[in-house]
Design an enzyme around this catalytic site. Structure first.
Site, mmCIF file in Angstrom:
data_model
loop_
_atom_site.group_PDB
_atom_site.id
_atom_site.type_symbol
_atom_site.label_atom_id
_atom_site.label_comp_id
_atom_site.label_asym_id
_atom_site.label_seq_id
_atom_site.Cartn_x
_atom_site.Cartn_y
_atom_site.Cartn_z
ATOM 1 N N LYS A 79 0.820 -1.021 0.000
ATOM 2 C CA LYS A 79 -0.132 -0.100 -0.182
ATOM 3 C C LYS A 79 0.843 1.272 0.074
ATOM 4 O O LYS A 79 1.790 1.469 0.675
ATOM 5 C CB LYS A 79 -0.865 -0.159 1.305
ATOM 6 C CG LYS A 79 -2.001 1.043 1.314
ATOM 7 C CD LYS A 79 -2.668 0.967 2.644
ATOM 8 C CE LYS A 79 -4.035 1.966 2.781
ATOM 9 N NZ LYS A 79 -4.694 1.695 4.026
ATOM 10 N N SER A 154 -9.561 2.239 2.904
ATOM 11 C CA SER A 154 -8.752 2.937 2.029
ATOM 12 C C SER A 154 -7.719 1.864 1.312
ATOM 13 O O SER A 154 -7.397 2.336 0.279
ATOM 14 C CB SER A 154 -7.839 3.917 2.943
ATOM 15 O OG SER A 154 -7.069 3.070 3.669
ATOM 16 N N SER A 178 -9.590 -0.297 7.088
ATOM 17 C CA SER A 178 -8.973 -0.213 5.767
ATOM 18 C C SER A 178 -8.380 -1.602 5.320
ATOM 19 O O SER A 178 -7.957 -1.682 4.002
ATOM 20 C CB SER A 178 -8.124 0.934 5.636
ATOM 21 O OG SER A 178 -8.757 2.262 5.383
HETATM 22 N N1 GLN Z 1 -12.649 4.295 6.616
HETATM 23 C C1 GLN Z 1 -12.101 4.535 7.688
HETATM 24 C C2 GLN Z 1 -11.602 6.000 7.479
HETATM 25 O O1 GLN Z 1 -12.265 6.687 6.656
HETATM 26 C C3 GLN Z 1 -11.138 3.932 8.082
HETATM 27 C C4 GLN Z 1 -9.530 4.027 7.395
HETATM 28 C C5 GLN Z 1 -8.446 3.197 7.696
HETATM 29 O O2 GLN Z 1 -8.554 2.317 8.322
HETATM 30 N N2 GLN Z 1 -7.443 3.689 7.237
HETATM 31 O O3 GLN Z 1 -11.323 6.628 8.393
#
Ligand code: GLN
Length: 499
Positions: A79, A154, A178
């Site tokens: 990532k 994400s 994410s």
């Molecule tokens: N979807 C969550 C957010 O927008 C989690 C994001 C993540 O785990 N990096 O913060």
């Protein structure tokens, strides 16, 4: 079986036994990327030469009779929020568009030590804020199951890369879900390790008390093998736990025997009703619960009364920490610099840079977090959220006095269409309704593919006590053992799909 359809464990064995070379394996995945990533857009950067060089070195070692590690020669995608020396790292933000890090994250150092060829860097929501990759500054990733739909976020790039057969393994980071939510909506396995069990050194920080790097894979055993490569104490991270990692590979193998007798699993009352969840997701989850019961698990209901406050608490804590962490993007240290015309003041250049460099969602969170931390409000917002966090941790502790692990759907809905949830931020935030409690408490959780809802993958989440990642892997692997074929083996034929 073709190379790209093999699991990481099969590939490692094939390389060790000389059935194919590491170079052939890496080449097969690079060819797949060349064939389908134009449609999927999982990668922001591909390093064909670097990956092939590592693969050839593994082949040379094998020829020389040197011992190979458990994943030697098995390629991996990373990532793009994890820094890689000499390889662009953007966090999917214009702020870091041309940045080349001078060092490796600890988990990348470990991946390199394990001799895993790094195929490239995967797409994400900018600075890992989002649930769909639609907030990437470089365009969204598409879900290999349906190119009109999001791959989760994400870490949608890592999940889509694995789901489409472009990488057997990938690295994700999980702050609120994410790794797990993209896993659920792409039919792949995603593991969020215990907070502190995996080093954060070299992760571009979003929310430091929540960020956790972990594995993305097609099977529980593959995820466990990668977990053991990257986990373990790191003196470079002050929150890293000075303890040996949980034995997740042995636990996954135990789970694959399909015996869960004596294991007690708790269905979270607050999530069981599935309020706001798609009926098809709940139905798929129910088949998973029944399958676990058939393997001998004792299933009981457990109330976690504060879990329903997890989402609002998270959306104070995570933005607060991000507003502080992202202050470093100031046009001075590194990254973008806009409007430096020799006339404007430093403050004006800083403002112009942050205006141009950050996207809408990142700005929203910086403003929210700055407000929540401002004097006069900090106790009312940030302080209250931290208290809720403690209550959620206590819910987990009480639950784990009664059961070995908790189960829930991973996410309330399957992959949605592009644009469906960007108008109202709250609709996007709901994607992590079930995953956030484990981030707030720090405990481990995995998402396992459990079935299809209207032809789209759904996941079941297993949450385990802090430092008992092995329990989550055992239960997840047991569930996987009931699937023939595994959902994640159905690599969608992206090449034939219309955009
Ligand atoms: N979807 C969550 C957010 O927008 C989690 C994001 C993540 O785990 N990096 O913060």
């Amino acid at each position: 079986m073709t190379i790209i359809r093999s699991t990481a464990a099969e590939l490692a064995a094939g390389i060790a036994e000389g059935r194919y070379s590491a170079e052939e394996v890496t080449k097969a995945f690079l060819d797949r990327i060349a064939a389908v990533d134009e449609k999927v857009h999982a990668f922001l950067h591909v390093d064909a030469e670097g990956a092939l060089a590592t693969a050839r070195a593994v082949d040379a070692d094998r020829a020389a009779g040197k011992p190979l590690g458990p994943l030697a020669g098995v390629p991996i995608a990373v990532k793009d929020i994890v820094v890689t020396k000499g390889m662009p790292t953007t966090a999917a933000s214009k702020m870091l568009e041309n940045w080349i890090p001078p060092y490796d994250a600890t988990i990348v150092t470990r991946i390199k030590a394990a001799r895993m060829p790094i195929l490239g860097k995967t797409n994400l929501d900018e600075f890992a804020m989002g649930s769909s990759t639609e907030y990437s500054a470089f365009g969204a990733t598409r879900n290999p199951w349906d190119l009109k739909r999001i791959p989760g976020g994400s870490g949608g790039g890592s999940a889509a890369a694995v789901a489409a057969g472009m990488a057997p393994l990938a690295i994700g980071t999980d702050t609120g879900g994410s790794i797990r939510q993209p896993g659920a909506v792409t039919g792949t396995v995603g593991g969020k390790p215990t907070y502190g069990a995996n080093s954060r050194y070299g992760l571009i920080a979003f929310s430091s008390s929540l960020d956790t790097p972990g594995p993305v894979a097609r099977t529980m055993l593959d995820a466990a093998l990668l977990h053991e490569v990257i986990a373990g104490h790191d003196p470079l991270d002050s929150t890293s736990i000075p303890q040996d990692p949980a034995p997740v590979v042995a636990a996954a193998r135990e789970g694959l025997t399909g015996d869960l007798s004596g294991v007690k699993l708790g269905v979270v009352t607050q999530f069981a009703a599935g309020e706001g969840a798609e009926p098809g997701v709940i139905a798929a989850y129910q088949t998973g619960v029944e399958a676990l019961a058939k393997l001998g698990a004792d299933i009981v209901e457990v109330s976690c009364p504060h879990f329903e406050y997890a989402l609002p608490a998270y959306y104070l804590i995570a933005p607060s920490e991000c507003s502080s962490n992202l202050a470093r993007f100031d046009s001075v240290r590194y990254g973008l610099r806009v409007g430096d015309d020799g006339v404007r003041s430093l403050e004006e250049v800083m403002a112009a840079t942050r205006e141009a460099g950050f996207g809408q969602e990142v700005k929203r969170r910086i403003m929210l977090g700055t407000y929540a931390l401002s004097s006069g409000y900090v106790d009312e917002f940030y302080g209250q959220a931290q208290k809720v966090r403690t209550l959620i941790t206590r819910d987990f502790e009480a639950a784990f006095n009664e059961v070995d692990a908790l189960i829930s759907p991973t996410t309330p809905f399957t992959a949605f269409e592009f644009g469906a949830r960007t108008a109202d931020p709250y609709q996007m935030y709901l994607a992590d309704l079930y995953t956030i409690p484990s981030n707030l408490s720090g405990g481990p959780a995995v998402s396992v593919p459990v079935g299809l809802s209207d032809g789209l993958p759904a996941g079941l989440q297993v949450m385990a006590p802090t430092l008992r990642d092995d329990v989550a892997y055992r239960v997840g692997a047991a569930l996987e053992s009931t699937q023939e074929p595994r959902l994640s083996d159905q690599i969608p034929d992206v090449a034939d799909k219309e955009l």
